[in-house]
Design a protein around this motif. Structure first.
Motif, PDB file in Angstrom:
ATOM      1  N   TRP A  90       0.825  -1.211   0.000  1.00 47.43           N
ATOM      2  CA  TRP A  90       0.000   0.000   0.000  1.00 47.43           C
ATOM      3  C   TRP A  90       0.858   1.259   0.000  1.00 47.43           C
ATOM      4  N   GLN A  91       2.005   1.206   0.636  1.00 45.48           N
ATOM      5  CA  GLN A  91       2.874   2.383   0.634  1.00 45.48           C
ATOM      6  C   GLN A  91       3.362   2.677  -0.779  1.00 45.48           C
ATOM      7  N   VAL A  92       3.626   1.624  -1.536  1.00 53.67           N
ATOM      8  CA  VAL A  92       4.011   1.796  -2.941  1.00 53.67           C
ATOM      9  C   VAL A  92       2.836   2.395  -3.723  1.00 53.67           C
ATOM     10  N   ALA A  93       1.626   1.930  -3.429  1.00 60.96           N
ATOM     11  CA  ALA A  93       0.441   2.507  -4.082  1.00 60.96           C
ATOM     12  C   ALA A  93       0.328   3.997  -3.768  1.00 60.96           C
ATOM     13  N   PHE A  94       0.641   4.389  -2.542  1.00 65.82           N
ATOM     14  CA  PHE A  94       0.582   5.816  -2.189  1.00 65.82           C
ATOM     15  C   PHE A  94       1.590   6.615  -3.014  1.00 65.82           C
ATOM     16  N   LEU A  95       2.766   6.050  -3.230  1.00 60.16           N
ATOM     17  CA  LEU A  95       3.767   6.731  -4.053  1.00 60.16           C
ATOM     18  C   LEU A  95       3.296   6.846  -5.506  1.00 60.16           C
ATOM     19  N   ILE A  96       2.591   5.836  -5.988  1.00 54.63           N
ATOM     20  CA  ILE A  96       2.036   5.908  -7.349  1.00 54.63           C
ATOM     21  C   ILE A  96       0.954   6.979  -7.420  1.00 54.63           C
ATOM     22  N   ILE A  97       0.070   7.023  -6.434  1.00 58.93           N
ATOM     23  CA  ILE A  97      -0.974   8.052  -6.387  1.00 58.93           C
ATOM     24  C   ILE A  97      -0.339   9.443  -6.400  1.00 58.93           C
ATOM     25  N   ALA A  98       0.754   9.599  -5.662  1.00 58.04           N
ATOM     26  CA  ALA A  98       1.419  10.908  -5.562  1.00 58.04           C
ATOM     27  C   ALA A  98       1.901  11.405  -6.924  1.00 58.04           C
ATOM     28  N   ARG A  99       2.206  10.502  -7.834  1.00 58.91           N
ATOM     29  CA  ARG A  99       2.715  10.910  -9.151  1.00 58.91           C
ATOM     30  C   ARG A  99       1.621  11.492 -10.048  1.00 58.91           C
ATOM     31  N   ASP A 100       0.366  11.041  -9.846  1.00 59.20           N
ATOM     32  CA  ASP A 100      -0.737  11.543 -10.676  1.00 59.20           C
ATOM     33  C   ASP A 100      -2.055  11.410  -9.904  1.00 59.20           C
TER      34      ASP A 100
ATOM     35  N   MET B 167      -7.614   6.424  -3.904  1.00 61.89           N
ATOM     36  CA  MET B 167      -7.510   7.080  -2.600  1.00 61.89           C
ATOM     37  C   MET B 167      -8.533   6.513  -1.622  1.00 61.89           C
ATOM     38  N   ILE B 168      -9.680   6.063  -2.116  1.00 63.11           N
ATOM     39  CA  ILE B 168     -10.723   5.542  -1.223  1.00 63.11           C
ATOM     40  C   ILE B 168     -10.248   4.295  -0.476  1.00 63.11           C
ATOM     41  N   PRO B 169      -9.728   3.254  -1.169  1.00 63.33           N
ATOM     42  CA  PRO B 169      -9.199   2.136  -0.384  1.00 63.33           C
ATOM     43  C   PRO B 169      -7.970   2.533   0.440  1.00 63.33           C
ATOM     44  N   GLY B 170      -7.248   3.567   0.008  1.00 66.53           N
ATOM     45  CA  GLY B 170      -6.136   4.076   0.820  1.00 66.53           C
ATOM     46  C   GLY B 170      -6.627   4.626   2.149  1.00 66.53           C
ATOM     47  N   ILE B 171      -7.746   5.325   2.114  1.00 69.17           N
ATOM     48  CA  ILE B 171      -8.358   5.834   3.344  1.00 69.17           C
ATOM     49  C   ILE B 171      -8.762   4.658   4.231  1.00 69.17           C
ATOM     50  N   LEU B 172      -9.381   3.650   3.622  1.00 71.05           N
ATOM     51  CA  LEU B 172      -9.788   2.465   4.389  1.00 71.05           C
ATOM     52  C   LEU B 172      -8.593   1.744   4.994  1.00 71.05           C
ATOM     53  N   GLU B 173      -7.480   1.716   4.250  1.00 73.69           N
ATOM     54  CA  GLU B 173      -6.260   1.089   4.780  1.00 73.69           C
ATOM     55  C   GLU B 173      -5.806   1.788   6.049  1.00 73.69           C
ATOM     56  N   LYS B 174      -5.861   3.103   6.046  1.00 72.63           N
ATOM     57  CA  LYS B 174      -5.448   3.858   7.234  1.00 72.63           C
ATOM     58  C   LYS B 174      -6.433   3.679   8.381  1.00 72.63           C
ATOM     59  N   LEU B 175      -7.720   3.667   8.081  1.00 71.40           N
ATOM     60  CA  LEU B 175      -8.733   3.470   9.121  1.00 71.40           C
ATOM     61  C   LEU B 175      -8.674   2.070   9.720  1.00 71.40           C
ATOM     62  N   SER B 176      -8.268   1.086   8.910  1.00 70.09           N
ATOM     63  CA  SER B 176      -8.261  -0.303   9.374  1.00 70.09           C
ATOM     64  C   SER B 176      -7.242  -0.561  10.480  1.00 70.09           C
ATOM     65  N   PHE B 177      -6.283   0.316  10.643  1.00 69.96           N
ATOM     66  CA  PHE B 177      -5.377   0.214  11.785  1.00 69.96           C
ATOM     67  C   PHE B 177      -5.698   1.267  12.828  1.00 69.96           C
TER      68      PHE B 177
END
Length: 134
Positions: A61-71, A79-89
């Motif tokens: 997921w951290q790699v996915a965040f870096l990909i999101i940051a590029r575009d 970003m929606i499942p990224g939000i869920l990833e953060k909420l899940s912890f």
């Protein structure tokens, strides 16, 4: 877009910096790990496959965040499942702390994930309002 780029870039780098060293914890002397984390927090003590599975999925997921940051506009929906990833912890960390089952140190990292969840939501909204209408 700059806000989203920065938030996801920082989140990705921070996450990798925190997660990847955990792959090597079993290589360290047990006394050192216990001294650093405490007896109750030694990861993978009973089920190492759960611990390493968690680290691997979280690192992906951290790699996915870096990909999101590029575009951010292109990857906005991710970003929606990224939000869920953060909420899940973050949410379980607070619940476990409230019941006395989690240390304050670990809870701090859960709160950081909740902060990132809020920042991701703000980025999601900002990118949506900045995206050109088709």
């Amino acid at each position: 877009m700059l806000f989203a780029q920065r938030v996801f870039h920082i989140a990705g780098i921070y996450g990798l910096a925190v997660l990847l060293p955990q792959y090597f914890m079993e290589l360290l002397p047990p006394e050192f790990v216990k001294q650093q984390l405490g007896e109750a927090n030694v990861p993978g003590a009973v089920h190492p496959e759960h611990f390493y599975g968690f680290v691997g999925v979280a690192a992906a997921w951290q790699v996915a965040f870096l990909i999101i940051a590029r575009d951010p506009a292109r990857y906005r929906l991710i970003m929606i499942p990224g939000i869920l990833e953060k909420l899940s912890f973050g949410i379980p960390a607070l619940a476990l702390f409230a019941t006395g089952r989690l240390s304050a140190t670990t809870t701090f990292f859960g709160v950081l994930d909740l902060v990132f969840a809020v920042l991701f939501w703000i980025a999601f909204k900002k990118v949506g309002s900045e995206a050109p209408a088709n």
